[in-house]
Enzyme design. Structure first.
Site, PDB file in Angstrom:
ATOM      1  N   ALA A  72      29.318  33.443  47.203  1.00 33.63           N
ATOM      2  CA  ALA A  72      29.894  32.350  46.429  1.00 33.63           C
ATOM      3  C   ALA A  72      31.405  32.269  46.601  1.00 33.63           C
ATOM      4  CB  ALA A  72      29.541  32.516  44.953  1.00 33.63           C
ATOM      5  N   ASP A  73      32.083  33.421  46.635  1.00 32.04           N
ATOM      6  CA  ASP A  73      33.538  33.401  46.781  1.00 32.04           C
ATOM      7  C   ASP A  73      33.946  32.808  48.122  1.00 32.04           C
ATOM      8  OD1 ASP A  73      32.361  35.599  48.053  1.00 32.04           O
ATOM      9  OD2 ASP A  73      34.063  36.921  47.702  1.00 32.04           O
ATOM     10  N   ASP A 109      35.471  33.222  38.112  1.00 33.81           N
ATOM     11  CA  ASP A 109      35.121  33.721  39.441  1.00 33.81           C
ATOM     12  C   ASP A 109      34.835  35.210  39.320  1.00 33.81           C
ATOM     13  OD1 ASP A 109      34.891  34.244  42.186  1.00 33.81           O
ATOM     14  OD2 ASP A 109      37.054  34.547  42.400  1.00 33.81           O
ATOM     15  N   VAL A 110      33.561  35.585  39.475  1.00 35.43           N
ATOM     16  CA  VAL A 110      33.138  36.973  39.328  1.00 35.43           C
ATOM     17  C   VAL A 110      33.128  37.634  40.698  1.00 35.43           C
ATOM     18  CG1 VAL A 110      31.374  38.541  38.449  1.00 35.43           C
ATOM     19  CG2 VAL A 110      31.698  36.297  37.375  1.00 35.43           C
ATOM     20  N   GLY A 111      34.097  38.506  40.946  1.00 37.05           N
ATOM     21  CA  GLY A 111      34.139  39.258  42.186  1.00 37.05           C
ATOM     22  C   GLY A 111      33.622  40.662  41.990  1.00 37.05           C
ATOM     23  N   THR A 118      35.327  43.361  42.115  1.00 39.97           N
ATOM     24  CA  THR A 118      36.306  44.203  41.433  1.00 39.97           C
ATOM     25  C   THR A 118      36.757  43.602  40.108  1.00 39.97           C
ATOM     26  OG1 THR A 118      37.101  45.015  43.573  1.00 39.97           O
ATOM     27  CG2 THR A 118      38.544  45.357  41.673  1.00 39.97           C
ATOM     28  N   ASN A 119      37.038  42.291  40.092  1.00 40.21           N
ATOM     29  CA  ASN A 119      37.554  41.632  38.896  1.00 40.21           C
ATOM     30  C   ASN A 119      36.825  40.321  38.631  1.00 40.21           C
ATOM     31  OD1 ASN A 119      39.884  43.374  38.160  1.00 40.21           O
ATOM     32  ND2 ASN A 119      40.675  42.744  40.149  1.00 40.21           N
ATOM     33  N   ASP A 142      40.521  35.855  53.161  1.00 42.67           N
ATOM     34  CA  ASP A 142      40.562  36.225  51.752  1.00 42.67           C
ATOM     35  C   ASP A 142      40.625  37.742  51.637  1.00 42.67           C
ATOM     36  OD1 ASP A 142      40.295  36.560  49.034  1.00 42.67           O
ATOM     37  OD2 ASP A 142      38.405  35.475  48.854  1.00 42.67           O
TER      38      ASP A 142
END
EC number: 2.7.1.33
Length: 258
Positions: free
Chosen positions: A109-110, A6-8, A10-11, A130
């Site tokens: 996507a998140d 999961d590419v956010g 920040t992380n 979230d």
């Protein structure tokens, strides 16, 4: 085993699943310039430390809100694991729910993953919150249709703006104030009260307004790094589910092979 990423903003969170169980997870700062080779050096070494081999991975799926990272994760998957990755929201990993908003393609996507997992795990109308770089509020009806939501600055962004735009206010850590008093006796306490209790009040107010607009009982599901901190200081959440986003990836991957 399934490797999910999961590419956010920040992380990047990687998780290794054995069926529906998370066996290991790793986190690295998001950097769009990080190559597939760099990901491989870091990830494969961490897998070895925890007793896993790259040959254990039989399926890969990733989701990204940072488009420049997509190519590098695809390189990681194909070059080092010999697998073509599923990309959340595309092809066999399509979202699988109706997005009833003006521009469905704009749903991140998140946020979509949170909707997938929340509807799979919980019944009825839902509000999903979230806590990430931004704080997102999602409204799902009992059929799993996405009806819209809210995007607010994350609490750390709010603090960064406060400190960055003032000459004398110090950097403080995000935590619950030591007392329930909202009248601070020094600068640091006053800042913490304003940031923390101000954020709680904003969150509670928005959720109540969403419930009023939905007009039916709606379960509130919280996820993200700060969900537990806020849960200790509000009664507004019904469930705290820290793994909601990454579980959404596992759900899509399972659907793709079923």
């Amino acid at each position: 085993m399934l490797l999910a990423a999961d590419v956010g903003n920040t992380n990047v969170v990687f998780a290794l699943f054995d069926r529906d169980e998370i066996k290991a997870r790793w986190r690295i700062a998001t950097d769009p310039r990080r190559t597939g080779d760099e990901y491989a050096v870091w990830l494969i070494q961490l897998m070895k430390i925890e007793g896993f081999k790259k040959e254990d991975v039989t399926q890969i799926i990733f989701a990204s809100v940072v488009p420049r990272a997509d190519h590098n994760l695809t390189v990681l998957s194909k070059k080092y694991f010999g697998l073509t990755p599923l990309i959340a929201g595309k092809g066999n990993a399509a979202w699988g729910f109706e997005i009833d908003v003006d521009h469905p393609e704009s749903l991140g996507a998140d946020r979509a993953l949170n909707c997938v997992a929340a509807h799979e795990k919980y019944e009825g109308d839902l509000i999903v919150v979230d806590f990430g770089t931004a704080t997102k509020f999602e409204a799902l009806d009992f059929n799993g249709t996405y009806k819209g939501g809210i995007i607010a600055p994350g609490i750390n962004l709010s603090l960064d703006a406060l400190v960055g735009k003032t000459a004398k206010l110090p950097r403080i850590a995000i935590k619950a104030p030591d007392t329930k008093s909202v009248i601070g006796r020094n600068t640091e306490d006053q800042m913490l009260i304003g940031v923390f209790w101000g954020y709680v009040a904003m969150m509670e107010g928005l959720i109540q307004k969403m419930r009023d607009e939905i007009g039916r009982p709606a379960k509130v599901v919280a996820t993200g790094g700060l969900a537990i901190l806020f849960d200790d200081n509000t009664e507004i959440f019904d469930v705290v589910d820290a793994d909601l986003t990454i579980q959404g990836l596992a759900i899509l991957a399972n659907r793709a092979v079923s």
